[in-house]
Scaffold this motif. Structure first.
Motif, short mmCIF file in Angstrom:
data_model
loop_
_atom_site.label_atom_id
_atom_site.label_comp_id
_atom_site.label_asym_id
_atom_site.label_seq_id
_atom_site.Cartn_x
_atom_site.Cartn_y
_atom_site.Cartn_z
N TYR A 23 -22.13 -6.18 29.12
CA TYR A 23 -20.90 -6.36 30.01
C TYR A 23 -19.74 -7.35 29.03
N ASP A 24 -20.22 -8.06 28.40
CA ASP A 24 -19.38 -9.06 27.68
C ASP A 24 -18.98 -8.20 26.46
N ILE A 25 -19.58 -7.47 25.69
CA ILE A 25 -19.20 -6.54 24.71
C ILE A 25 -18.29 -5.51 25.04
N ALA A 26 -18.45 -4.84 26.24
CA ALA A 26 -17.75 -3.77 27.00
C ALA A 26 -16.65 -4.29 27.29
N PHE A 61 -19.74 -2.28 14.98
CA PHE A 61 -19.77 -3.40 15.80
C PHE A 61 -21.26 -4.00 16.27
N LEU A 62 -21.65 -2.96 16.91
CA LEU A 62 -23.05 -3.22 17.59
C LEU A 62 -24.19 -3.36 16.39
N ARG A 63 -23.95 -2.94 15.48
CA ARG A 63 -25.15 -2.90 14.39
C ARG A 63 -24.86 -4.39 13.67
N VAL A 64 -23.78 -4.72 13.67
CA VAL A 64 -23.46 -6.20 13.25
C VAL A 64 -24.02 -7.13 14.17
N TYR A 65 -23.74 -6.93 15.42
CA TYR A 65 -24.10 -7.82 16.49
C TYR A 65 -25.54 -7.86 16.43
N LEU A 66 -26.43 -6.88 16.45
CA LEU A 66 -27.66 -6.66 16.43
C LEU A 66 -28.35 -7.40 15.15
N ASP A 67 -27.84 -7.06 14.08
CA ASP A 67 -28.40 -7.60 12.70
C ASP A 67 -28.00 -8.76 12.36
N SER A 68 -27.19 -9.56 13.45
CA SER A 68 -26.60 -11.01 12.79
C SER A 68 -27.89 -12.00 12.79
N LEU A 69 -28.80 -11.76 13.41
CA LEU A 69 -30.05 -12.73 13.40
C LEU A 69 -31.11 -12.60 12.60
N GLY A 70 -30.61 -11.50 11.48
CA GLY A 70 -31.45 -11.06 10.36
C GLY A 70 -32.79 -10.15 10.36
N LYS A 71 -32.69 -9.41 11.64
CA LYS A 71 -33.61 -8.47 11.83
C LYS A 71 -32.79 -7.01 11.93
N GLU A 72 -32.98 -6.16 11.04
CA GLU A 72 -32.30 -4.76 11.12
C GLU A 72 -32.81 -4.04 12.41
N PRO A 73 -31.61 -3.51 13.37
CA PRO A 73 -32.13 -3.12 14.63
C PRO A 73 -32.56 -1.47 14.15
N LYS A 74 -33.25 -1.16 15.31
CA LYS A 74 -33.82 0.32 15.20
C LYS A 74 -32.59 1.20 15.70
N ASP A 75 -32.49 2.46 15.34
CA ASP A 75 -31.59 3.17 15.98
C ASP A 75 -31.60 3.42 17.30
N THR A 76 -32.77 3.51 17.82
CA THR A 76 -33.02 3.80 19.38
C THR A 76 -32.40 2.39 19.96
N SER A 94 -13.69 -7.93 12.75
CA SER A 94 -14.45 -7.38 13.95
C SER A 94 -15.90 -7.78 13.51
N ALA A 95 -16.34 -7.51 12.20
CA ALA A 95 -17.68 -7.76 11.98
C ALA A 95 -17.94 -9.55 12.17
N LEU A 96 -17.10 -10.46 11.85
CA LEU A 96 -17.17 -11.60 12.06
C LEU A 96 -17.32 -11.90 13.51
N ILE A 97 -16.24 -11.42 14.27
CA ILE A 97 -16.40 -11.41 15.72
C ILE A 97 -17.54 -10.99 16.31
N ALA A 98 -18.32 -9.98 15.79
CA ALA A 98 -19.69 -9.54 16.28
C ALA A 98 -20.67 -10.46 16.11
N ALA A 99 -20.86 -11.09 15.15
CA ALA A 99 -21.73 -12.24 14.54
C ALA A 99 -21.43 -13.31 15.36
N LYS A 100 -20.61 -13.85 15.58
CA LYS A 100 -20.12 -15.07 16.44
C LYS A 100 -20.52 -14.62 17.89
N LEU A 101 -20.24 -13.55 18.50
CA LEU A 101 -20.51 -13.41 19.82
C LEU A 101 -21.95 -13.41 20.05
N ARG A 102 -22.78 -12.72 19.00
CA ARG A 102 -24.03 -12.95 19.24
C ARG A 102 -24.59 -14.47 19.39
N GLU A 103 -24.13 -15.11 18.28
CA GLU A 103 -24.38 -16.45 18.55
C GLU A 103 -24.04 -17.26 19.85
#
Length: 345
Positions: free
Chosen positions: A236-239, A271-286, A131-140
């Motif tokens: 929408y795509d993630i949903a 999934f969402l944390r990996v998706y947001l973090d995949s470009l190297g910037k840790e996401p804020k909780d908000t 699932s983490a691999l999918i999240a990173a690939k989907l962000r790409e």
């Protein structure tokens, strides 16, 4: 919706003459094939828009065969997407190393490169590592700069599919599905869901397990089948991907959705944390919380989209799948979840 990888041997006679001719022409370019006509046809199960086959030829090298993928377009599916747009997307993705190469076209389909990776199964989507691999690939995927206008297609698509559904539905069936209510529902969703803070990206829009492949050695993910791909809110795509976790198209009743398998809160957040973090910037909780809320609301748009798809498919597609009952389940989820997701909006 795309094909999945449960294969059954079949005979060459299953393919139309134009497909055999295209395959033999392609195979004539390879000097290691023993017999151009000695092809093996293996239908791939799980396809609900096209017929998909793996094609194999024996070669002069022991235990090695040439393989390609044949995709024969389904009848009446032009109502869902523009095939020329889909081909352009396919070619763009190939040029940018995002999917298989286009090898040959014939009037009602195409021949693609066979990717030496396995198609995921329903259970794979629940594996945290996969699932983490999918999240990173989907962000790409969402970051791809596709040619053409970056226009959101979701709302126009819903309205077009609603009109198409009304056009093919008998009156009693249209009443049973409450089709007349959906025009107002689409307008309401567009108003409540589509906020200025949302990121627009190039979306797959059909990210079920059969459209995801993984190389077991490198653990690289490839997303395939771009019929429904377009710019849309990435939420929408993630949903839609989360909704697909309720599906298993390899059971005796492939149209039945099990919504007890919809990912729980912890699974969605991971999934969402990996998706947001995949470009190297840790996401804020908000940021994570906002995306979570947006994704949950967009599941309603997913249910409407595929419910309408099911109604239309019931009348235009001859593939063995209970489209009508599938539509009923998606609409049922829409009406059931709408109050909890939108009452506070």
């Amino acid at each position: 919706m795309g094909a999945t990888s449960n294969v059954v041997d079949d005979k060459e006679g299953r393919l139309p003459r134009e497909v055999k001719d295209a395959l033999q022409l392609l195979a004539s370019e390879w000097d290691d094939i023993v017999d151009l006509k000695a092809l093996q046809v293996i239908p791939l199960k799980g396809a609900m828009t096209n017929e998909v086959f793996q094609i194999k030829w024996p070669t002069r090298t022991d235990d090695v065969s040439r393989k390609v993928l044949v995709r024969i377009y389904g009848e009446g599916v032009e109502v869902f997407f523009d095939r020329d747009d889909e081909i352009r997307t396919f070619e763009f993705m190939s040029m940018h190393g995002q999917g298989p190469c286009l090898l040959e076209r014939f009037p009602n389909g195409r021949i693609e490169e066979f990717i030496h990776a396995r198609t995921l199964s329903a259970s794979d989507l629940r594996d945290p590592d996969i699932s983490a691999l999918i999240a990173a690939k989907l962000r790409e995927f969402h970051e791809l700069e596709m040619p053409g206008p970056k226009k959101v297609w979701l709302w126009d698509r819903l309205r077009n599919w609603l009109n198409a559904a009304k056009g093919v539905c008998p009156l009693e069936e249209a009443k049973a599905f409450c089709l007349e209510a959906f025009e107002e529902e689409i307008c309401m969703l567009e108003k409540k869901l589509f906020g200025g803070h949302q990121r627009i990206g190039f979306c797959h829009n059909d990210l079920q397990y059969g459209n995801i492949m993984m190389d077991e050695e490198t653990k690289s993910i490839t997303i395939i089948d771009y019929e429904y791909a377009s710019y849309n809110p990435v939420a929408y795509d993630i949903a839609n991907h989360f909704c697909e976790m309720a599906a298993d198209y390899h059971t005796e009743t492939p149209h039945i959705m099990d919504y007890s398998k919809y990912p729980g809160l912890e699974e969605r957040l991971r999934f969402l944390r990996v998706y947001l973090d995949s470009l190297g910037k840790e996401p804020k909780d908000t940021e994570v919380e906002q995306l979570l809320q947006d994704v949950e609301k967009y599941t309603l748009a997913s249910h409407l989209t595929w419910g309408l798809w099911g109604i239309i498919s019931e009348h235009v597609n001859e593939i063995d799948f209970d489209y009508k009952d599938y539509a009923r389940q998606r609409f049922q989820q829409y009406w059931m979840r709408k109050p909890e997701l939108l009452d506070s909006s």
